[in-house]
Design an enzyme around this catalytic site. Structure first.
Site, short mmCIF file in Angstrom:
data_model
loop_
_atom_site.label_atom_id
_atom_site.label_comp_id
_atom_site.label_asym_id
_atom_site.label_seq_id
_atom_site.Cartn_x
_atom_site.Cartn_y
_atom_site.Cartn_z
N HIS A 185 -37.95 -3.15 20.41
CA HIS A 185 -36.92 -3.02 19.38
C HIS A 185 -35.53 -3.26 19.96
O HIS A 185 -35.35 -3.28 21.17
CB HIS A 185 -36.99 -1.66 18.68
CG HIS A 185 -36.71 -0.49 19.57
ND1 HIS A 185 -37.65 0.06 20.41
CD2 HIS A 185 -35.58 0.23 19.75
CE1 HIS A 185 -37.12 1.08 21.07
NE2 HIS A 185 -35.86 1.19 20.70
N HIS A 192 -31.31 -2.13 19.40
CA HIS A 192 -30.29 -1.24 18.85
C HIS A 192 -28.96 -1.97 18.87
O HIS A 192 -28.60 -2.57 19.89
CB HIS A 192 -30.10 0.01 19.73
CG HIS A 192 -31.20 0.99 19.66
ND1 HIS A 192 -31.20 2.04 18.77
CD2 HIS A 192 -32.34 1.10 20.37
CE1 HIS A 192 -32.29 2.76 18.96
NE2 HIS A 192 -33.00 2.20 19.92
N TYR A 231 -12.57 19.30 3.41
CA TYR A 231 -11.37 18.62 2.92
C TYR A 231 -11.45 18.42 1.41
O TYR A 231 -10.50 18.66 0.67
CB TYR A 231 -11.20 17.27 3.63
CG TYR A 231 -10.10 16.43 3.05
CD1 TYR A 231 -8.77 16.66 3.40
CD2 TYR A 231 -10.38 15.39 2.17
CE1 TYR A 231 -7.75 15.89 2.86
CE2 TYR A 231 -9.37 14.62 1.64
CZ TYR A 231 -8.05 14.87 1.98
OH TYR A 231 -7.05 14.10 1.44
#
Length: 130
Positions: free
Chosen positions: A60, A62, A123
């Site tokens: 794989h 990334h 927030y």
């Protein structure tokens, strides 16, 4: 934090993207790995996307990608997977003989960076009090 501007938008969008070799075959080594990284960088340059980080394992890849959210991360991934599959399978016979296609149909994507979720939630709650 560095923001980017483009037309009517200011942004700082970063995505962690992962996709896998079909059947998790351990084929991303040596020349194949090197060529894959070259192809991904070429596509990124064409699409004006920044590859912040790129690492492969045997089955794989990334990527940490910064891009304009108006273009869409799905278009970037589609272009990277499509071109790398086509070129790698053309250049390396082992990828044609051992797999019906190079990549799985799926991929993983997650946004990264910015403030932690708890801070953003607080927030937003604080805005109600004003």
């Amino acid at each position: 934090m560095k923001f980017q501007s483009h037309r009517n938008i200011t942004y700082n969008c970063q995505y962690h993207v992962v996709w896998c070799v079909k059947y998790r075959k351990k084929l991303l080594e040596g020349e194949i790995e090197t060529r894959l990284k070259q192809i991904v960088l070429e596509v990124a340059e064409e699409l004006q996307v920044e590859i912040v980080e790129m690492e492969t394992d045997q089955d794989h890849i990334h990527l940490l990608i910064k891009c304009d959210p108006q273009f869409g991360i799905h278009k970037i991934v589609k272009r990277m997977k499509g071109r790398s599959s086509r070129l790698l399978r053309a250049e390396f016979k082992i990828l044609r003989t051992r797999l019906p296609s190079l990549w799985t149909n799926s991929y993983f994507v997650s946004t990264v960076g910015g403030a932690p979720l708890a801070v953003i939630k607080q927030y937003m709650k604080d805005q109600q009090k004003v």
